[in-house]
Design a protein around this motif. Sequence first.
Motif, PDB file in Angstrom:
ATOM      1  N   ASP A  14      41.725   8.706 -23.970  1.00 11.36           N
ATOM      2  CA  ASP A  14      41.484   7.704 -22.919  1.00 11.36           C
ATOM      3  C   ASP A  14      42.651   6.727 -22.919  1.00 11.36           C
ATOM      4  N   ARG A  15      43.305   6.554 -21.793  1.00  8.00           N
ATOM      5  CA  ARG A  15      44.495   5.694 -21.726  1.00  8.00           C
ATOM      6  C   ARG A  15      44.180   4.226 -22.001  1.00  8.00           C
ATOM      7  N   ASN A  16      42.916   3.843 -21.898  1.00  5.61           N
ATOM      8  CA  ASN A  16      42.527   2.462 -22.164  1.00  5.61           C
ATOM      9  C   ASN A  16      42.100   2.234 -23.612  1.00  5.61           C
ATOM     10  N   SER A  17      42.076   3.292 -24.404  1.00  3.63           N
ATOM     11  CA  SER A  17      41.616   3.129 -25.782  1.00  3.63           C
ATOM     12  C   SER A  17      42.665   2.429 -26.633  1.00  3.63           C
ATOM     13  N   ILE A  18      42.173   1.660 -27.592  1.00  2.00           N
ATOM     14  CA  ILE A  18      43.042   0.956 -28.542  1.00  2.00           C
ATOM     15  C   ILE A  18      42.734   1.533 -29.910  1.00  2.00           C
ATOM     16  N   THR A  19      43.757   2.128 -30.517  1.00  4.96           N
ATOM     17  CA  THR A  19      43.548   2.733 -31.829  1.00  4.96           C
ATOM     18  C   THR A  19      43.797   1.710 -32.925  1.00  4.96           C
ATOM     19  N   VAL A  20      43.182   1.965 -34.061  1.00  8.09           N
ATOM     20  CA  VAL A  20      43.326   1.081 -35.208  1.00  8.09           C
ATOM     21  C   VAL A  20      43.449   1.952 -36.459  1.00  8.09           C
ATOM     22  N   GLU A  21      44.283   1.498 -37.385  1.00  7.31           N
ATOM     23  CA  GLU A  21      44.464   2.177 -38.669  1.00  7.31           C
ATOM     24  C   GLU A  21      43.709   1.400 -39.739  1.00  7.31           C
ATOM     25  N   LYS A  22      43.447   2.057 -40.876  1.00  9.27           N
ATOM     26  CA  LYS A  22      42.667   1.444 -41.950  1.00  9.27           C
ATOM     27  C   LYS A  22      43.263   0.133 -42.448  1.00  9.27           C
ATOM     28  N   SER A  23      44.572  -0.015 -42.349  1.00 10.76           N
ATOM     29  CA  SER A  23      45.224  -1.229 -42.856  1.00 10.76           C
ATOM     30  C   SER A  23      45.151  -2.397 -41.877  1.00 10.76           C
ATOM     31  N   GLU A  24      44.713  -2.156 -40.642  1.00 14.23           N
ATOM     32  CA  GLU A  24      44.713  -3.206 -39.627  1.00 14.23           C
ATOM     33  C   GLU A  24      43.418  -4.014 -39.632  1.00 14.23           C
ATOM     34  N   THR A  25      43.510  -5.218 -39.091  1.00 16.59           N
ATOM     35  CA  THR A  25      42.386  -6.151 -39.077  1.00 16.59           C
ATOM     36  C   THR A  25      41.703  -6.122 -37.719  1.00 16.59           C
ATOM     37  N   ILE A  26      40.369  -6.074 -37.744  1.00 20.10           N
ATOM     38  CA  ILE A  26      39.535  -6.026 -36.538  1.00 20.10           C
ATOM     39  C   ILE A  26      38.662  -7.268 -36.520  1.00 20.10           C
ATOM     40  N   ASP A  30      32.368 -10.091 -29.192  1.00 23.29           N
ATOM     41  CA  ASP A  30      31.203 -10.316 -28.339  1.00 23.29           C
ATOM     42  C   ASP A  30      29.941 -10.455 -29.181  1.00 23.29           C
ATOM     43  N   GLY A  31      28.999 -11.206 -28.654  1.00 24.04           N
ATOM     44  CA  GLY A  31      27.686 -11.289 -29.251  1.00 24.04           C
ATOM     45  C   GLY A  31      27.565 -12.303 -30.366  1.00 24.04           C
ATOM     46  N   SER A  32      26.448 -12.216 -31.078  1.00 23.83           N
ATOM     47  CA  SER A  32      26.133 -13.220 -32.084  1.00 23.83           C
ATOM     48  C   SER A  32      27.038 -13.150 -33.307  1.00 23.83           C
ATOM     49  N   ASN A  33      27.747 -12.056 -33.505  1.00 18.33           N
ATOM     50  CA  ASN A  33      28.647 -11.923 -34.648  1.00 18.33           C
ATOM     51  C   ASN A  33      30.114 -12.140 -34.277  1.00 18.33           C
ATOM     52  N   SER A  34      30.364 -12.750 -33.131  1.00 20.38           N
ATOM     53  CA  SER A  34      31.743 -13.033 -32.730  1.00 20.38           C
ATOM     54  C   SER A  34      32.465 -13.788 -33.829  1.00 20.38           C
ATOM     55  N   GLY A  35      33.645 -13.306 -34.173  1.00 25.07           N
ATOM     56  CA  GLY A  35      34.439 -13.948 -35.208  1.00 25.07           C
ATOM     57  C   GLY A  35      34.380 -13.241 -36.547  1.00 25.07           C
ATOM     58  N   GLU A  36      33.471 -12.268 -36.691  1.00 19.45           N
ATOM     59  CA  GLU A  36      33.384 -11.518 -37.951  1.00 19.45           C
ATOM     60  C   GLU A  36      34.594 -10.588 -38.060  1.00 19.45           C
ATOM     61  N   VAL A  37      35.164 -10.486 -39.267  1.00 22.45           N
ATOM     62  CA  VAL A  37      36.414  -9.756 -39.500  1.00 22.45           C
ATOM     63  C   VAL A  37      36.155  -8.535 -40.378  1.00 22.45           C
ATOM     64  N   PHE A  38      36.809  -7.418 -40.023  1.00 25.76           N
ATOM     65  CA  PHE A  38      36.680  -6.169 -40.772  1.00 25.76           C
ATOM     66  C   PHE A  38      38.047  -5.535 -40.977  1.00 25.76           C
ATOM     67  N   THR A  39      38.120  -4.625 -41.927  1.00 25.59           N
ATOM     68  CA  THR A  39      39.299  -3.785 -42.147  1.00 25.59           C
ATOM     69  C   THR A  39      38.818  -2.496 -42.796  1.00 25.59           C
ATOM     70  N   GLY A  40      39.711  -1.508 -42.861  1.00 26.18           N
ATOM     71  CA  GLY A  40      39.370  -0.264 -43.534  1.00 26.18           C
ATOM     72  C   GLY A  40      38.833   0.813 -42.614  1.00 26.18           C
ATOM     73  N   PHE A  41      38.982   0.642 -41.307  1.00 22.30           N
ATOM     74  CA  PHE A  41      38.487   1.625 -40.349  1.00 22.30           C
ATOM     75  C   PHE A  41      39.654   2.237 -39.589  1.00 22.30           C
ATOM     76  N   ARG A  42      39.545   3.512 -39.297  1.00 25.92           N
ATOM     77  CA  ARG A  42      40.566   4.215 -38.534  1.00 25.92           C
ATOM     78  C   ARG A  42      39.883   4.871 -37.341  1.00 25.92           C
ATOM     79  N   GLY A  43      40.436   4.651 -36.138  1.00 22.39           N
ATOM     80  CA  GLY A  43      39.855   5.266 -34.957  1.00 22.39           C
ATOM     81  C   GLY A  43      40.141   4.458 -33.707  1.00 22.39           C
ATOM     82  N   VAL A  44      39.157   4.409 -32.826  1.00 23.06           N
ATOM     83  CA  VAL A  44      39.272   3.726 -31.540  1.00 23.06           C
ATOM     84  C   VAL A  44      38.316   2.537 -31.541  1.00 23.06           C
TER      85      VAL A  44
END
Length: 111
Positions: A14-26, A30-44
């Motif tokens: 999908d040309r609109n997809s944004i990929t992320v690597e495990k080393s990147e910060t997410i 949206d929603g009640s958890n806005s602002g929560e930070v994650f890392t360690g995921f690879r995908g879209v």
Amino acid sequence: MRGSKEAEYASVKDRNSITVEKSETIIICDGSNSGEVFTGFRGVLSSTMGKISKKAAIDDNYLRVFLASTFEVFNGAKTGAAIPHLDKEAMYNLYLPFLPSPNNSDSSPPR
């Protein structure tokens, strides 16, 4: 993302997809958890997430700890009624305190 469900998969074709690597910060945007930070995921990323892109050399662990410490700021600065969204201005106006490296004479904080 919190380990309670199986991962869901999307196509990177999908040309609109944004990929992320495990080393990147997410960050949840949206929603009640806005602002929560994650890392360690690879995908879209889903439409309710954002990928943190750095414009300066900042230690990733420090960045994640700092962003996690601002959860209340981001979570309290939401816009919208039905599904509140992270206010981008809160992110853009955030100053990241850091010590300049010995090789860098510029002591102004990155934005």
